[in-house]
Design a protein around this motif. Structure first.
Motif: not given
Length: 275
Positions: A9-18, A20-38
């Motif tokens: 059951x998804x907790x929602x797309x947003x990891x947390x808000x700072x 007006x800025x929202x950190x989204x799970x989608x962006x975090x996962x893409x960034x993590x994938x790139x870093x691990x891939x490198x």
């Protein structure tokens, strides 16, 4: 069975808000994938005597080529919707990227990079392929947090709850669906393990495999999984009555098989562009 359903059951797309800025799970996962891939690609490159800094530069090219193309590919096949809401075209954080578009963009980026740096295109694809499939496995969890890319309704123990506003209208009265993001993520992890095993088998046997082999195996093995998993999806990109992902996957399988036949039966090398 309810216990397992609760776990998906998804907790929602947003990891947390700072503010007006929202950190989204989608962006975090893409960034993590790139870093691990490198990290993985640089380590594999060392076994092929390729400078890690060169791989780091290549990854920048891949990001520039793959992510925009993944979005363009998706938007083109969903143009009927985006034409009415053009402001959403760049809203990549809401989801809506196509891995086949990313692969196409990445291949173009590697072709250009290999030509400029006088490197073997096929050797570079062999080094990048394991990182690519692991990145796909990680990125699929972005679909989970966005409650998207799920399958048809099911009551299996590993069923996935989808909020009403994310359900297709024809399934509005169903609560649980096939977690196709999970199927593909697990499949891709299996492909990653396969590619790594083949890579190090080749290293152990004095680079016995020809350039391009690992990438061709990636095309075949990933596409085999995508064909059957796509059959569960409720949101496939369509061209008439055809599921685009299945057509592209079947084409990739055929290309991969032909490439391996060319390499190991016809005893030829794949055409390269470094010179």
């Amino acid at each position: 069975m309810d216990f397992f359903a609760f776990q998906f059951r998804s907790p929602g797309p947003i990891l947390f808000d700072v503010g007006p800025i929202s950190l989204r799970w989608y962006g975090l996962l893409i960034a993590s994938a790139v870093l691990i891939g490198v990290i993985i690609a640089q380590k594999l490159g060392k076994y092929r005597n390729i400078d890690p800094d060169l791989i780091g530069d290549l990854v920048i090219w891949l990001v520039i080529g793959a992510i925009p193309m993944a979005r363009i590919y998706y938007v083109l096949f969903e143009w009927q919707n985006y034409a009415q809401h053009p402001q959403d075209i760049i809203a990549i954080w809401q989801g809506g990227i196509a891995i086949h578009g990313a692969i196409i963009g990445g291949i173009i980026a590697i072709l250009i990079f290999a030509k400029i740096n006088r490197q073997s295109f096929w050797e570079l694809t062999d080094i990048i392929a394991p990182s690519l499939i692991l990145g796909q496995a990680i990125g699929r969890w972005g679909n989970f947090f966005n409650s998207e890319a799920f399958g048809i309704p099911t009551n299996l123990p590993w069923k996935l709850y989808i909020p009403p506003n994310n359900r297709p209208i024809e399934y509005i009265n169903f609560d649980y669906f096939h977690p196709t993001f999970l199927y593909e993520s697990l499949w891709n992890i299996g492909v990653f393990i396969l590619l790594i095993m083949i890579f190090f088998w080749s290293i152990k046997n004095n680079n016995k495999l020809k350039n391009g082999t690992i990438f061709l195996i990636y095309l075949i093995s990933y596409s085999l999984g995508r064909v059957w998993i796509e059959g569960f999806r409720t949101d496939s990109l369509m061209l008439g009555f055809l599921r685009i992902a299945q057509v592209v996957s079947l084409t990739s399988i055929a290309f991969g098989i032909f490439g391996l036949i060319w390499l190991y039966i016809l005893k030829k090398s794949l055409p390269d562009i470094k010179n």
